[in-house]
Design a protein around this motif. Structure first.
Motif, PDB file in Angstrom:
ATOM      1  N   ILE A 183       0.810  15.823  14.034  1.00  0.00           N
ATOM      2  CA  ILE A 183       1.451  15.173  14.954  1.00  0.00           C
ATOM      3  C   ILE A 183       0.647  15.489  16.326  1.00  0.00           C
ATOM      4  N   PRO A 216       8.398  12.570  17.716  1.00  0.00           N
ATOM      5  CA  PRO A 216       6.795  12.345  17.563  1.00  0.00           C
ATOM      6  C   PRO A 216       6.504  10.968  18.198  1.00  0.00           C
ATOM      7  N   LEU A 239       0.862  10.094  15.900  1.00  0.00           N
ATOM      8  CA  LEU A 239       0.598  10.908  14.544  1.00  0.00           C
ATOM      9  C   LEU A 239       0.008  10.395  13.648  1.00  0.00           C
TER      10      LEU A 239
END
Length: 314
Positions: A251, A286, A289
């Motif tokens: 991430i 997130p 990623l």
């Protein structure tokens, strides 16, 4: 202003920017010491360090010793009769080397020493949520990052800034500080001073793979700063389960909200439109990623790659 003869020791892009600044100043770079060429990648292509590429392009003699105590290498350096050695992002140096030049050897370190001595000062300043950092030039001695300070300059860390952005800004600022230090030494205008004694200085130890795993049981702000401090390199990761298969998930960026959710830390809600992970005191979303074996992507592209969200867990 008096011009100094310089031997420069460094390897990555961070060092190359300082080398370029010295080369474009009144001072003379009489030699460069850098890492040996390495084969890397699928085709085992031979890669030269950014410092070597710049030195070669500008006809500066390059030395790539396997061992810094090699007698022939040391003799070659002595013949250059440099006034000062400058070290930026290199390796541990033996005393016989750093004591060679008349004025000594100084290092550029990307922190406000004595805090963040060690290999990863930029990462840890972001991870720890510092509001400012900076760069320090100091004379090298036998202890790591503990020599007398020459010059120091502060730099504000921007809100939500990651380690990559801070690296680039410190690289530019540091290169100017190196030239300023050289100018000061040439004019005998710098008074070196011992580093202030701090009972427990903040450390910046080398980061290993196991240090990059995200702890979802931590507070949201801590998680957020950790991800920023590891981005883009070496990158913070977690493990995701897709059916029975476990895969690493890096991430690089995201945002968080504080909320009283009552869910166990480290569990997730994932659907076609949303990916959120519960932390100790909130939710982390997130935004950029990279799934193991895939390229880096936005969360939207990541979610578009799945049909069955029920089989995904952390």
């Amino acid at each position: 202003m008096k011009s100094l003869k310089v031997v420069f020791l460094g390897t990555p892009e961070f060092a190359k920017t300082s080398l370029e600044a010295i080369h474009q100043s009144k001072h003379e770079v009489v030699g460069v010491v850098t890492v040996a060429d390495k084969a890397s990648g699928r085709g085992q292509k031979i890669n030269q360090s950014p410092v070597k590429v710049y030195a070669s392009d500008n006809h500066i003699p390059v030395f790539q010793p396997e061992k810094l105590r090699n007698p022939e290498f040391l003799e070659e350096l002595r013949k250059l009769d440099a006034d000062v050695f400058i070290v930026v992002a290199f390796r541990m140096m033996p005393k016989v080397l750093f004591e060679m030049p008349k004025l000594g050897t100084f290092n550029l370190h990307a922190s406000l020493l004595p805090d963040y001595r060690g290999a990863a000062p930029i990462n840890y300043a972001v991870i720890n949520g510092e509001e400012k950092t900076g760069a320090t030039t100091f004379f090298i001695n036998e202890k790591i990052d503990e020599g007398n300070i020459l010059l120091q300059e502060e730099l504000e860390i921007l809100p939500d800034e990651n380690a990559g952005s801070l690296h680039d800004r410190l690289m530019e600022m540091g290169s100017k500080l190196v030239v300023k230090t050289l100018d000061g030494l040439a004019e005998n205008a710098i008074v070196e001073k011992p580093q202030p004694h701090v009972e427990h200085p903040k450390n910046a130890y080398k980061i290993f793979k196991e240090d990059t795993r995200i702890n979802w049981k931590a507070p949201s702000k801590t998680v957020h700063q950790f991800i920023l401090g590891m981005s883009p390199y070496p990158a913070a990761f977690t493990t995701i389960k897709i059916g029975e298969e476990e895969k690493g998930l890096k991430i690089f960026a995201g945002k968080f909200e504080i909320s009283d959710h009552g869910k166990p830390s480290g569990t997730l809600d994932i659907s076609k439109n949303e990916f959120k992970i519960y932390t100790e005191d909130g939710v982390y979303f997130p935004q950029e990623l990279q799934l193991e074996g895939k390229k880096r992507m936005t969360v939207k592209d990541f979610l578009n790659g799945f049909r069955n969200f029920d089989e995904i867990s952390l």
